[in-house]
Write an enzyme that holds these catalytic residues in place. Structure first.
Site, mmCIF file in Angstrom:
data_model
loop_
_atom_site.group_PDB
_atom_site.id
_atom_site.type_symbol
_atom_site.label_atom_id
_atom_site.label_comp_id
_atom_site.label_asym_id
_atom_site.label_seq_id
_atom_site.Cartn_x
_atom_site.Cartn_y
_atom_site.Cartn_z
ATOM 1 N N GLU A 1 1.926 -8.279 8.682
ATOM 2 C CA GLU A 1 2.259 -6.858 8.874
ATOM 3 C C GLU A 1 3.008 -6.292 7.673
ATOM 4 O OE1 GLU A 1 1.558 -4.211 10.844
ATOM 5 O OE2 GLU A 1 0.060 -5.682 11.438
ATOM 6 N N ARG B 1 -4.002 -6.356 -20.625
ATOM 7 C CA ARG B 1 -4.851 -5.716 -21.641
ATOM 8 C C ARG B 1 -4.034 -4.931 -22.660
ATOM 9 N NH1 ARG B 1 -8.416 -2.120 -20.831
ATOM 10 N NH2 ARG B 1 -10.152 -3.078 -21.884
ATOM 11 N N ASP C 1 -10.703 3.025 -24.333
ATOM 12 C CA ASP C 1 -11.161 2.874 -22.944
ATOM 13 C C ASP C 1 -10.764 4.064 -22.081
ATOM 14 O OD1 ASP C 1 -12.535 0.476 -22.982
ATOM 15 O OD2 ASP C 1 -10.728 -0.730 -22.737
ATOM 16 N N PRO D 1 0.826 -1.215 0.000
ATOM 17 C CA PRO D 1 0.000 0.000 0.000
ATOM 18 C C PRO D 1 0.859 1.264 0.000
ATOM 19 C CG PRO D 1 -0.113 -1.136 2.124
ATOM 20 C CD PRO D 1 0.656 -2.019 1.208
#
Ligand code: SAM
Length: 248
Positions: A114, A152, A167, A87
């Site tokens: 963690e 893609r 897109d 993250p």
């Protein structure tokens, strides 16, 4: 191109191969994916991949030794790139996905608990990738997302590639609205312009819709986009969200 995924839960990735364009791309040889169990790179009886954090605290941390060893074992050559899913990484977007689709081998390390011993992020990988500002329980769903978004952009994976170029995000805007049969669904009608057969008119309508949606929903994207005078004019002619629907 090739993905190598390093994880303590290899079975979690199985669904990724099982259908859709990815399955076809694998069958056609456009894509290769190998999933590696981190425990195969341990050397103790218990196949231990994690340990308690130095300094105390709750939760376990993935140990560096099996991760360094696994990357060493699967890395093909100098052009391979290694990323830790985290993250705290740079946010995956369309531009990064496109860039990664040109790399011959992408190795993704899935963290758990963690997280991962800091030395992996500092000394082993080429970067850390996040799929958004929230915390998952593990890197496997993030690996899935990265592989899907990158695949893609590999030529031949999605049709002729034109749809990818149209897109959302490709040219800095959101996509235009799509409709299919029936023409009238419970009184909700397909915009008349789409039956006009006038390609220039349809193309202008689509562009205007894409511009207006981007302006209303993602003004941050529009702020970064350099609009040609024609685009600015189309945008000015589009009503804002919350106003009456644009006459179709
Ligand atoms: N303690 C870490 C922190 O706060 O930054 C979170 C660890 S998370 C519970 C466990 C693992 O899930 C991470 O090591 C990473 O591999 C993965 N992960 C969680 N959220 C992610 C995200 N937004 N993007 C990519 N990977 C993520």
């Amino acid at each position: 191109m090739r993905f190598d995924i390093i994880t303590i839960f290899p079975e979690m990735l199985a669904g990724f191969f099982s259908g859709g364009v990815v399955k076809k791309a694998l069958e056609k040889g456009l894509l290769e994916i190998s999933v590696h169990d981190l425990r195969d790179y341990t050397h103790d009886k218990h196949k231990q991949v994690d340990d308690r954090p130095f300094g105390g605290g709750e939760g376990m941390v993935l140990k560096p030794e099996p991760i360094f060893e696994s990357v060493e074992a699967v890395r093909k050559n100098k052009r391979s790139r290694v990323y830790l899913l985290s993250p705290q990484g740079i946010r995956l977007d369309s531009a990064l996905a496109r860039k990664l689709s040109r790399v011959p081998q992408v190795i993704l390390i899935c963290g758990r608990y963690e997280g991962v011993d800091e030395r992996v992020g500092r000394h082993l990988v080429d970067g850390e990738i996040s799929i958004g500002d929230y915390v998952l329980t593990g890197g496997e769903p993030a690996a899935w997302v990265v592989m899907d978004a990158v695949s893609r952009f590999i030529p031949g994976v999605v049709g002729k590639g034109e749809s990818v170029r149209r897109d959302s995000f490709f040219d800095g805007l959101l996509d235009f609205p799509h409709y299919t049969r029936p023409r009238d669904f419970q009184g909700m009608k397909v915009p008349q312009v789409l039956f006009s057969g006038n390609h220039a008119k349809i193309s202008d309508w689509r562009r205007r819709k894409a511009l207006a949606k981007t302006r209303d929903v993602r003004p941050d994207l529009l702020a970064k986009k350099k609009l040609a005078p024609g685009g600015r004019k189309l945008l000015e002619s589009a009503p804002r969200k919350g106003k009456d629907h644009e006459p179709d």
